[in-house]
Every structure is written in structure tokens, then in C-alpha cells.
Scaffold this motif. Structure first.
Motif, short mmCIF file in Angstrom:
data_model
loop_
_atom_site.label_atom_id
_atom_site.label_comp_id
_atom_site.label_asym_id
_atom_site.label_seq_id
_atom_site.Cartn_x
_atom_site.Cartn_y
_atom_site.Cartn_z
N THR A 1 0.76 -1.18 0.00
CA THR A 1 0.02 -0.03 0.06
C THR A 1 0.87 1.20 -0.15
O THR A 1 1.15 1.96 -1.05
CB THR A 1 -1.08 0.16 1.19
N LYS B 1 -4.00 -7.26 4.48
CA LYS B 1 -5.18 -6.37 4.04
C LYS B 1 -6.23 -7.09 3.61
O LYS B 1 -7.36 -6.50 3.16
CB LYS B 1 -4.77 -5.41 2.89
N ARG C 1 -8.67 -2.97 1.56
CA ARG C 1 -7.93 -2.02 0.67
C ARG C 1 -8.81 -1.18 -0.15
O ARG C 1 -9.83 -1.73 -0.47
CB ARG C 1 -6.82 -2.27 -0.22
N LEU D 1 -0.66 5.88 -2.77
CA LEU D 1 -0.21 4.52 -2.49
C LEU D 1 1.01 4.61 -3.27
O LEU D 1 1.47 3.79 -4.09
CB LEU D 1 -1.12 3.74 -3.46
#
Length: 888
Positions: free
Chosen positions: A296, A524, A573, A756
Motif C-alpha cells: 500500500t 489487508k 484496501r 499509494l
């Protein structure tokens, strides 16, 4: 018969005497045959009446045959009165299917004594029996329009099913079905004369689920059925234990939360007596970057999100102008994962990591490593701090040796000359399993603790050593190999690492809490259970730490089915990595008593994570700014981006409101809120000169919004995970100062933001800042007049058109030019020459007038412009970085 003939003449002589005394004579019974739809009856014996009164006219003649019975379709006619011959025929069509035979009475009448019927004499009653002969007018028909049967694969049946046809003809010959036949060719079935269908070979469900065959029938007159019948044979698989009613592909739309994987799944045990079952559901995501969609933010941003203390030093940052030591390394698609092939190492520049790490520090990293090649495995260096020249001493190092993780820490001599812990060893299977794992080495000398995937491991071996003798040799910190600066003819890298590393960081002086470590390695994406309360009685379940493996156990098949139906996939996410995630469900079954237990095949499926709607990050604001010189020189400087807006939108298809219209769907832009992780303000057209200009930002503006920044002559870089509004507020406070604005024509800046770690980048917003010079013209009316003229303002906005506009402004009077043109073309040419000469002299004057006029206008407008400064020394190297970001 001869005696009768001898007596006839005597009788005739009596009749001729006028006496009518004999009745006609016929046989007592007749047998006849008539073909249906024909009118001729063939009688046996023939129909003949005799009368002993013959040959006397009337009395010896036959006048009629009469049939007794109601509504009979026959009549009898006299063919010859004298001979008494008659015929039986049908009055209307005869149908065998309505009536097969007829029986009735017939009598013959002579003509009596005269033409009147009243005197006729009648014979005795004779019985007539007529049979109707059938013709093959009807075809066979099947009792059912279609037949269906179910068979189990792998068996040969004597009779799968029986078809039956009937025929409406009346005779046995034409009404009976003599034969059945399969019309469809190349099918593994046969049929017998009674309509029984059997299979000629063993059927396979995998080969063909269903057969459709056409069958016809023949009557004994070989007339085929008018219409074939359809026979459908379904092949049923042999009952095999296994999971039923699940789909191989499960689609996941980002943002849809927890989605059940197998909402209808159930276990087929084929009547097996199951006592308990254990199900293991595994989500395989190891091949996605560092596993389970962790890519991420940069490690620095992620540390901040997890609440880690500041001061982290990223030793493997994404390559850029400021962090160029990783530029030569092999990177994965994400540019956050580095692959070391045993031939590469990176030198970390001096000043990045402090020389003295003190007795407390933390090293964190993601590592994927397999067994070392070769018989005698060499040490594989992850991190190494060694002598730069002269000697080959390792001061501290982290390396892998024979699937063991070793941390080396050599202390310098101080007041105490004592034996100290110097090597710490951990032997773990995960070090060589070719999977990603998160390692944290916490040093609180003399105690060193390893956290792997959140679990604590003490070293199994600690080796003590004497301190190193102090020296003034410089040290070289390296990643992926160890620098050998001395004791060799040519300094070189040694002890290369084979494997992948990511997010290698070192933090001097601080230890992290277990909570922060768990957050940093958290998944995630993973498995989830919808409504734990409704799992049912007697279901035990257990998740692994990353929630990629779920084990459930129970003794009731129904409860187990319902529990597995609740297992879901979740991805937290906002913009997950699109692609496939493999799923495997394996089962262990226990049976009652001595039963041979069933074997349940694994379920192999996959979750298809669809591409998230990508955000379009837009920077908007005033792109030209004019300010008086005094503002540039002041302590506050010029605020560059007072009205900069950061907006993120995504395109959403909208269905037409009116259903009757056939207009296509239109894309509607909707705003979306998400975080940014950096904004760079780059200086264009040459670095800032630190002797006369700079970019400034109050640290309080950053800290209260939990952001960090770096400043250089190439620009200003703001970084850290924060909302778009936070970044907006910080950018609004960026200021530009210049102590010698008189020499400044214009300064250009470029702002670019990203989310990101550069995966989603904004547009490049360009700003130009110019100094408003004092105009020589003091006449306020003239100034106001200039402000009204749009073309002059346009010249300020578009420098390329400035020359031509200025030329017209230099001419003393337009009226003069008109007069010259009217007088003569030659004079006009001369005037143009003069005009060009004056342009050269008055260029500076016009420029100051234009600036003055623009100053008045912009002071009224109260517009502000924000500039994106970025580090100066990055400008040259940043070319490559910005290109990479754009590609991402």
C-alpha cells in the motif's frame, strides 16, 4: 335331387291348374364376407331362392328378399326372378373399426298369384352371418409423446424402460405391433419387439450427461408409426463423496466488504456414517507482492499509520534522485520489493544512518528466502556495517547462514574490557520456505529479541566475544552484500544475498511495541466468518494470525455445511491489487465404528479481485501570480498556493432517467475521498539560489497535520499518509522568499501529488510567479485606461505575444500613423522603420508599464497561487523519478 326333379312336372301341372300353394325355399344359413369401405358381400352358399310353383308366372317367380333387423347397412336384391338368384350388398360404407360382424334374418318372397304384393308367399327365415374384412388404414401411435428414464453410470441394464405403441385397426394382423426400431444412429442402446430399451455399453456421466433417442414402431402389416417418440435417458453419476454446488470463480468488487465464498456448498457423503469432519480453508496469496495485498504505502508511511515512533530510516526506499543507492537493484513490479540474485549489493551513503546506534535500536524487514545453493553454503548478507578501507572488520551485520538468521553486534572498547554477547542465532523453518515473512530484531543490549510474523523468538545460540579495538577507519553500510575494503588487492562486495527484501529499516534508540509490530505485518485481505454467533452448536474454528487459513471442526454434517457457507473473503484496501487469489478447501472425515472412511476431494477455486475504479487526482488553482517586490522581500514572503484545490474523482456510468429514451449511459464524475502520501513542489528552470531565495513552511503546519517534509534547492517535498484536505491546508501555507526580486523575471513551480506510493498520481500543476515592477507612468487615468484594455492583460498571460503588443504600445499616436498612411505609402514605410528603432529603446519602459498595469489588476482580484517546491539536487535526478511515477 333326382327324385325331386322327377316330381316337379307333376307339381307344375298342379300349379298350372291355377293353384298357388308353395312357399319359396332358401338355405337355412349363410356366411358372408365384406371388405371395409367396399359394398359387395360374398356369400357362401350363394343367395338363391326356389319355388315349387315354377315355371308358373308369378307363383313360381321370386319377387324379393327381405332383411329383418334394425338399421342394418345391407340390402338384398333379386337379380333374376325366374332363377331366383339374389345378391347381398352394403347400403353405406362398412367400417370394421365400428363393427366387425353382422348377423340378421333374411326371407325370400315369391310373386304370389298376381302383381299385388299382398298375395306373396314368404320362405322360412334364414340366418345371415357377415364378417367385415379389415384393411390396414391406421398407423401405430405411441401411448406417450415422450419417455424419460434415469440410469446410473457404469451399469448394463436388461431394460431401462419400455415404450408402447397401439394401432386402431380392427384385425389382429393390422392392429398388433410386430416390431420397434431406434431411429437415432450411433447411440449405445437397443430395443426388442416388446419395446424394452437397454444399453449396449456402460455409460459415463463425464462423457455424456444425457441421451435423446427417437423410436418408431411397425404393425404386423409393416406400416410404420406416423410419428416417432422421443426417449430421454439421463445418466446419473455414481455417488462420489465430495462438496457439491460451489463455483470455481468468485468475483470480488473492491469496496464490497465481506463476500461469502460458497453460499450453497454442501457435502455429499453417499449415505456414509460420518462421525466428525475437519475442514481447512486456505487462501493462497503469497505470490502477490509481500503476500495478502500488503503493498500500500511506503514503509515510512506505514510506520506512521501504525503509530510507530518517528526516526525510522528506510534503507531500501524506492529509487529516486534523493535515494539513488537503490537505483541499480532489481525491483519487482511494485518498485517496493528488491530482488537480490547473488551478484548485487548497495552502498548506503554516509550520513543516512548514525555511526553510533547506542544500546537500543530496531531493525525491521520483509524477507523471502530459499535454501542456499551449493554444498557449503556461504553467508548471505542482508545488512552489513564494515570497515571501508584497510581492515575487514564487521561492526554489525544481519545475515542468513544455512537457514539460520544471525545478528552480529561488535562493540568498541570502552571503560570496561569485558567478554560480551556478539552473535545471536535463530534457526527457523520459515527462513528457507520461499515465502514472505516479517522480521523485527529488537536490540536492548545485551538482550536481542526476534519477532517473526508477530511471534517472539529468543536466540537459540549466543556467542560472546571481546570488544573491537578502537580505530579511526571509516565504516561502510551495505545492503544485499558486505563490503570488503581491506585485506584484498581490490575492494569489493562479498557474501551476496540470494532472495527478496522489502521495507528494510533501522530505527536508532527506540523499541517498538508488540501492537505496532502486529500492525506492520497485518494482512489487508483474508478469510472472514459472517455472523460468528450463528455458526451453530458444536463447531470449533481457528484462524491463523494472517487470517489466510481457517480450520473448522464439527460432528454434524448440516452444521458443517452451514458453517462453510458463512466463510467469506474480505479486502480492506480501497484500491486492492487486482488479480487471482487461489482457494483450497481440504477435508478430513472420521467415520463410526469399523467403517471404511470416505475420501473427500479438495475444492480448488479462486477469488477474482476486479480492478478498482481508479481515482483521477486533480490539482486546480490560480496558475499565474504577480506580486510587488516588497512582498518577496518581506519575512512572510509570497504565499504560492492560497487557493489550490485537490479533488479526486472517478467515472461512474449512469443509466438514463427516462426508461423510454434510448440514449446511451453517460459517465458521471463522482468525488471520492482518500489519502495522499506525498506532494512534491519542484522548482522549474534551474535550482533555487540559497543566497537570495528559498521556500518556507512553518513546522507547526506540518506537525499538527501529522506530515513530514524535506526542503532543498530543488523544491519542497511533503510526505506522510494524510487526507487530501490536510495536504491542501499545508500547501496553502507554502511561501516563497526572494531577497533580490529586482533581478527576478519569473519563477516557475510544479506541484504533483500521489497516493499509494505513486500508484495513482495527480496532474502536474504549474505556477508562474512574477514581480510587479513600478511603472514610470504616474497618470492614474492612464493606468486605469490600461487596466480596461483586455489585450494588454493578455500579453501578460501569454509572453509569446508580448513583442507585437508592445510594439503597438510604443507608437506615440495611432492617429499619427493613420495620417502618414493617408499621405503616402512611402511615408508609412519610413514610419515603420522609426517604429522598430523606438521599440528597441523603449522595451524596458513598456515592460514596467505592463507590470504596473497587471499589478493594479491582480491586487483587485485577490487571487493566490500555490507552488510545489521540491528538493534542488533532485531536479537533475528527478527526471527519472517523475517518469517512473507517471508510468506507475
Amino acid at each position: 335331387g333326382g327324385a325331386e326333379q322327377a316330381t316337379l312336372p307333376a307339381q307344375m301341372s298342379v300349379v298350372s291348374g291355377g293353384v298357388h300353394k308353395h312357399k319359396p325355399w332358401i338355405e337355412t344359413s349363410y356366411h358372408g364376407v365384406i371388405t371395409e369401405n367396399n359394398d359387395t358381400v360374398i356369400l357362401d352358399p350363394p343367395l338363391v331362392a326356389l319355388d315349387k310353383d315354377a315355371p308358373v308366372p308369378f307363383a313360381g317367380e321370386i319377387c324379393a328378399f327381405k332383411i329383418h333387423g334394425q338399421e342394418l347397412p345391407f340390402e338384398a336384391v333379386v337379380l333374376n326372378k325366374t332363377s331366383g338368384e339374389g345378391r347381398l350388398r352394403a347400403k353405406s360404407p362398412i367400417d370394421c373399426e365400428l363393427q366387425k360382424e353382422y348377423t340378421f334374418i333374411i326371407q325370400a318372397y315369391d310373386c304370389g298369384a298376381g302383381p299385388r304384393e299382398t298375395a306373396w308367399k314368404k320362405s322360412h327365415k334364414a340366418v345371415v352371418h357377415i364378417q367385415v374384412k379389415d384393411i390396414n388404414e391406421f398407423a401405430p401411435t405411441f401411448k406417450e409423446p415422450a419417455y424419460r428414464a434415469v440410469v446410473t453410470e457404469g451399469k448394463i441394464y436388461d431394460s431401462i424402460l419400455q415404450v408402447e405403441a397401439v394401432d386402431e385397426d380392427c384385425s389382429p394382423q393390422y392392429s398388433q405391433i410386430c416390431n420397434y426400431e431406434i431411429v437415432t444412429t450411433d447411440v449405445p442402446f437397443a430395443i426388442d419387439r416388446n419395446g424394452n430399451i437397454r444399453n449396449t455399453e456402460k455409460l459415463s456421466y463425464d462423457k455424456q450427461h444425457q441421451y435423446e433417442i427417437l423410436v418408431t414402431a411397425y404393425d404386423c402389416g409393416q406400416k410404420p408409426a406416423a410419428q416417432d417418440t422421443l426417449v430421454q435417458v439421463d445418466v446419473k453419476p455414481v455417488c462420489k463423496p465430495g462438496w457439491q454446488d460451489w463455483t470455481k470463480r468468485i468475483e470480488y468488487q473492491p469496496g464490497s466488504g465481506s463476500v461469502p465464498l460458497f453460499p450453497s456448498i454442501h457435502l455429499e457423503t453417499c449415505d456414509g456414517a460420518v462421525s466428525s469432519i475437519q475442514i481447512t480453508t486456505e487462501l493462497q496469496t503469497n505470490y502477490i507482492g509481500k503476500g495478502c495485498d500488503r503493498e500500500t504505502y511506503s514503509e515510512r508511511s506505514l510506520q506512521k499509520l501504525c503509530g510507530a515512533s518517528s526516526g525510522i530510516i528506510d534503507l531500501l526506499p524506492s529509487p529516486s534522485a534523493a535515494t539513488n543507492w537503490t537505483a541499480g537493484l532489481l525491483v519487482d513490479s511494485s518498485e517496493m520489493i528488491f530482488k537480490f540474485d547473488g551478484r548485487q549489493g548497495a552502498k548506503i551513503p554516509d550520513g543516512i544512518v548514525p555511526k553510533n546506534l547506542t544500546d537500543q535500536f530496531t531493525i525491521t524487514m520483509w524477507m523471502k528466502h530459499g535454501p542456499s545453493p551449493g554444498v557449503r553454503a556461504e553467508k548471505e548478507t542482508i545488512l552489513c556495517n564494515s570497515d571501508k578501507t584497510e581492515m575487514n572488520r564487521h561492526h554489525y551485520a544481519l545475515y542468513v547462514h544455512n537457514c539460520r538468521l544471525v545478528f552480529l553486534l561488535r562493540k568498541d572498547f570502552d571503560q570496561a574490557d569485558t567478554f560480551r554477547p556478539a552473535e545471536f542465532h535463530w534457526k527457523l523453518d520459515q527462513i528457507c520456505d520461499k515465502e514472505w515473512h516479517y522480521y523485527v530484531i529488537n536490540v536492548e543490549f545485551p538482550i536481542v529479541t526476534l519477532y517473526m510474523d508477530g511471534a517472539t523468538y529468543e536466540p537459540y545460540l549466543v556467542t560472546n566475544d571481546w570488544p573491537i579495538h578502537p580505530s579511526h577507519i571509516a565504516m561502510q553500510l551495505t545492503v544485499g552484500a558486505c563490503w570488503q575494503g581491506g585485506e584484498v588487492t581490490k575492494p569489493r562486495f562479498a557474501q551476496f544475498f540470494h532472495g527478496s527484501l522489502a521495507s528494510l529499516t533501522i530505527r536508532p534508540g527506540k523499541m517498538e511495541s508488540q501492537k505496532v509490530i502486529s500492525c506492520l505485518q497485518a494482512c489487508k485481505e483474508g478469510l472472514d466468518i459472517n455472523s460468528l454467533e450463528s455458526l451453530g452448536q458444536g463447531i470449533k474454528y481457528h484462524f491463523n494470525p494472517s487470517q489466510s487459513v481457517l480450520v473448522m471442526e464439527g460432528d454434524d454434517i448440516g452444521n458443517i455445511n452451514r458453517a462453510l457457507q458463512k466463510v467469506s473473503y474480505i479486502n480492506s484496501r480501497q484500491f486492492p491489487t487486482a488479480g487471482v487469489r487461489h482457494l483450497r478447501v481440504s477435508s478430513k472425515v472420521q467415520c463410526f465404528g469399523e467403517d471404511v472412511c470416505i475420501s473427500v476431494p479438495d475444492v480448488d477455486a479462486f477469488v477474482m479481485v476486479l480492478q478498482a475504479i481508479e481515482p483521477q487526482i486533480s490539482l486546480r488553482g490560480t496558475d499565474r501570480l504577480w506580486r510587488p517586490a516588497a512582498q518577496f522581500e518581506s519575512a512572510r514572503g509570497v504565499t504560492l498556493f492560497p487557493d489550490l484545490k485537490i479533488v479526486s474523482t472517478f467515472a461512474k456510468a449512469e443509466a438514463p432517467g427516462d426508461l423510454r429514451t434510448t440514449a446511451p449511459k453517460s459517465a458521471v464524475l463522482e468525488e471520492m475521498l482518500h489519502n495522499l502520501d506525498f506532494c512534491d513542489i519542484l522548482v522549474l528552470g534551474g535550482d533555487l539560489d540559497p543566497r537570495q531565495e528559498c521556500l518556507e513552511l512553518n513546522h507547526s503546519e506540518l506537525h499538527q497535520r501529522h506530515l513530514d517534509a524535506t526542503n532543498s534547492t530543488a523544491g519542497y517535498s511533503i510526505y506522510g499518509v494524510g487526507s487530501m484536505s490536510r495536504y491542501e491546508q499545508v500547501l496553502h501555507h507554502i511561501r516563497y522568499r526572494n531577497w533580490h526580486p529586482s533581478s527576478l523575471e519569473a519563477r516557475r513551480f510544479r506541484v504533483k501529488c500521489s497516493e499509494l506510493n505513486g500508484r495513482y498520481a495527480s496532474n502536474e500543476f504549474n505556477l508562474e510567479v512574477s514581480v510587479l515592477h513600478e511603472a514610470r507612468v504616474s497618470d492614474k487615468e492612464h493606468v486605469n485606461h490600461l487596466i480596461v484594455q483586455p489585450p494588454f492583460l493578455q500579453s501578460v498571460h501569454h509572453p509569446e505575444s508580448q513583442n507585437s503588443i508592445q510594439r503597438s504600445a510604443v507608437v506615440p499616436s495611432i492617429a499619427t500613423v493613420v495620417i502618414i498612411i493617408s499621405v503616402c505609402m512611402l511615408v508609412f514605410v519610413v514610419a515603420m522603420g522609426v517604429y522598430r528603432v523606438r521599440i528597441a529603446h523603449q522595451h524596458f519602459t513598456q515592460e514596467t508599464e505592463a507590470a504596473k498595469e497587471a499589478e493594479m489588476d491582480w491586487d483587485d482580484s485577490a487571487l493566490t497561487i500555490t507552488v510545489n517546491p521540491m528538493e534542488k539536487h533532485e531536479e537533475r535526478g528527478r527526471g527519472e523519478e517523475t517518469e517512473e511515477e507517471e508510468e506507475e
